[in-house]
Design an enzyme around this catalytic site. Structure first.
Site, PDB file in Angstrom:
ATOM      1  CG  ASP A  62      46.600  40.465  40.618  1.00 33.54           C
ATOM      2  OD1 ASP A  62      46.138  40.752  41.776  1.00 33.54           O
ATOM      3  OD2 ASP A  62      47.007  41.069  39.831  1.00 33.54           O
ATOM      4  CD  GLU A  87      49.992  18.449  34.941  1.00 41.75           C
ATOM      5  OE1 GLU A  87      50.766  19.008  35.622  1.00 41.75           O
ATOM      6  OE2 GLU A  87      49.088  18.853  34.035  1.00 41.75           O
TER       7      GLU A  87
HETATM    8  C1  BGC Z   1      46.401  43.263  43.581  1.00 40.18           C
HETATM    9  C2  BGC Z   1      46.648  44.750  43.498  1.00 40.18           C
HETATM   10  C3  BGC Z   1      47.442  44.931  42.208  1.00 40.18           C
HETATM   11  C4  BGC Z   1      46.361  44.802  41.143  1.00 40.18           C
HETATM   12  C5  BGC Z   1      47.191  44.805  39.659  1.00 40.18           C
HETATM   13  C6  BGC Z   1      45.184  43.687  42.333  1.00 40.18           C
HETATM   14  O1  BGC Z   1      44.081  42.641  42.632  1.00 40.18           O
HETATM   15  O2  BGC Z   1      45.508  42.991  44.705  1.00 40.18           O
HETATM   16  O3  BGC Z   1      47.331  45.155  44.774  1.00 40.18           O
HETATM   17  O4  BGC Z   1      47.552  46.449  42.179  1.00 40.18           O
HETATM   18  O5  BGC Z   1      45.500  43.570  41.281  1.00 40.18           O
HETATM   19  O6  BGC Z   1      48.059  43.693  39.602  1.00 40.18           O
END
Ligand code: BGC
Length: 555
Positions: free
Chosen positions: A206, A258
């Site tokens: 993310d 790993e």
């Molecule tokens: C996710 C979102 C999220 C944000 C904060 C984004 O890239 O896909 O759904 O709200 O990151 O974590």
């Protein structure tokens, strides 16, 4: 040419995105969960996907539906337990499906033990050094430390009663970690090992482009507007896509290596140019990255061809496969984007629908886009419900909206709830099989009554349904030696028509022009987004052809 079959799976996989809250509810509380996913593995198997990416399932107060993690080694009780997660991984593997959870390294929840300790320890404490705390500006420190803004609207800083401010590029419940701190590196590498050790096949990373902030946290300065017709340029930004971020992922790659098997990472990285994106997926960093240029492109042949060419060139130059993405849990579902002229890809303020929605147009294009993306070289993401042709739910009552974007923008941006409505599986009325018959609660977002026509049950066996189109396309894609990883060669076509060959003997044609397009005479239709009549491909239709002898155009 296709890669030999021993090429790693992620170079050509079809990865199905499970937005866990909205996929299937096993417990009957109106929220999707691991039990629900387990019960639907046979569906995913018969759909023909290679892997599932599961949106965050870790312990979380759910301020941003799991993207605010309070314990990365625990599963939230809404969704299940670590033991159930392990069972899911084992069962999915038995079905030949890999499992890729979502890891959230840019920020934690404000309920994470580290942030609670930082609050308790007070200004200047070592506990605060794992996050980005700063004194405010102005004589009383009442002004935020800089002018950064939250992605969800409003300032990116919140002030505590003790006077310190902390940074959150998203909601205040999502404080940003300081990746200059060695504890942060060690902790995440350990979390990766925790889950790799439990059998997961990779991670979706993310906000991969946000982890490193410029020294001194300088103010944002206005960015130059892109000049139409000119190539996009990278512009230095104080908290997005900083060069140093790749060092973090080099260390993560070593962790993945790993473990036996082909473990992989897919980056959620928004970059200014395809070159910048390619930097995330070099041989010693992450493996793949979502192709947001493809997702954000308009339904326009020239634009799509440019995105395809640039993606293949830049990613190919670093030896990475391309990925193709049409929708996800953050953007307006593509049948609704394509069903309007001039609509953007975001909800609300940045989504500017031009004119009323033409649902039939949207579905026609979505069907064609599915055949386009599944024929391109590389791997493909399918967002749950895309295989049912679900539209964006644009009329959710304000009282049920939950996305923090809705509140943080002062109700000017409807946020992302409209693409997150629970899936319709069967039956005539809500919950459409999403929850069990004896459920104690309604689905967490209301499903439109009209979705009885879109359930898996209603579409199964109907050759004209979107679901059967996806099933047929995935079956062919798996069986055809030309599809998946590899290369393409464009064919000569009039403006508005995209046609490319993949060897051996496969051609994909997409007609985005207003005129019907006559297909080559020596071809056989393998699959069409609509029936092909008299050898002519209609506007907004796509077709897969078996072909003997075609010559590519000069590049
Ligand atoms: C996710 C979102 C999220 C944000 C904060 C984004 O890239 O896909 O759904 O709200 O990151 O974590």
């Amino acid at each position: 040419m296709s890669q030999p079959s021993k090429a790693p799976w992620w170079r050509s996989a079809v990865i199905y995105q499970v937005y866990i809250r909205s996929f299937a509810d096993g417990s009957g509380d109106g929220v999707g969960d691991i039990a629900g996913i387990r019960s639907r593995l046979p569906y995913l198997k018969s759909l023909g996907v290679d892997a599932i990416w599961i949106n965050p399932w870790f312990k979380s107060p759910q301020a941003d539906h799991g993207y605010d993690v309070s314990d990365y080694r625990a599963i939230d009780e809404l969704f299940g337990t670590v033991a159930e997660a392990e069972q899911l991984v084992a069962e999915a593997h038995r079905h030949g499906i890999r499992v890729v959870p979502d890891i959230v390294p840019n920020h934690t929840s404000d309920q994470h033990a580290w942030f609670r300790a930082a609050l308790a320890a007070g200004p200047g404490s070592p506990e605060r050094e794992r996050y980005i705390f700063r004194p405010g500006l102005g004589p009383d420190g009442t002004l935020p430390p800089n002018n950064w803004v939250s992605e969800f609207g409003g300032p990116a800083w919140t002030r505590l009663p003790d006077g310190d401010w902390y940074l959150h590029l998203f909601a205040p419940e999502q404080p940003d970690l300081d990746w200059n701190h060695p504890d942060v590196h060690a902790e995440f590498e350990d979390v990766l090992r925790f889950w790799f050790g439990r059998g997961v096949d990779g991670f979706r990373v993310d906000v991969a482009h946000g982890l490193v902030k410029a020294p001194g946290l300088p103010d944002l300065t206005p960015r130059p507007d892109p000049v139409p017709g000119e190539p996009r340029r990278h512009v230095d930004h104080p908290h997005w896509d900083r060069d140093e971020v790749h060092d973090i992922f080099r260390a993560w790659r070593k962790v993945a290596d790993e473990f036996p098997g082909d473990r992989c990472f897919v980056a959620e990285a928004w970059a200014d140019t395809p070159e910048r994106l390619a930097a995330y997926v070099r041989a010693d960093t992450l493996h793949t990255a979502f192709n947001f240029d493809f997702l954000t492109a308009s339904w326009d042949a020239e634009e799509l061809r440019t995105v395809v060419d640039d993606s293949l060139a830049m990613l190919g130059a670093v030896g990475a496969p391309a990925t193709w993405v049409l929708s996800n849990h953050d953007v307006v579902r593509h049948p609704s984007r394509y069903g309007r002229r001039g609509a953007g890809h975001w909800a609300g303020a940045r989504y500017a629908p031009d004119g009323p929605l033409d649902p039939a147009l949207g579905i026609r294009r979505a069907r064609a886009a599915a055949l386009l993306s599944l024929a391109l070289p590389g791997s493909v993401y399918v967002y749950q419900g895309e295989e049912l042709g679900l539209p964006e739910v644009e009329d959710l009552p304000e009282s049920v909206r939950q996305d923090p974007m809705w509140e943080r923008t002062g109700h000017t941006d409807p946020g992302r709830d409209g693409c997150r409505v629970p899936l319709p599986w069967s039956g005539q009325r809500t919950p459409f099989g999403f929850s069990p018959d004896d459920a104690t609660a309604e689905p967490w977002l209301p499903q439109p009554a009209s979705w009885h026509e879109l359930t898996v049950e209603a579409q199964t066996g109907d050759p004209a349904s979107v679901l059967e189109l996806y099933r047929a396309a995935l079956r062919l894609r798996r069986a055809h030696p030309a599809l998946g990883d590899g290369t393409l060669a464009w064919l000569d076509t009039p403006p508005g028509v995209l046609a490319f060959r993949r060897d051996p003997g496969f051609v994909c044609v997409v007609n985005l022009s207003a005129a019907p397009y006559p297909l080559p005479g020596d071809s056989r239709v393998l699959l069409g987004s609509a029936p092909v009549e008299d050898g002519v491909l209609g506007t907004d239709h796509a077709v897969w052809l078996e072909i003997q002898d075609v010559q590519p155009s000069t590049p």
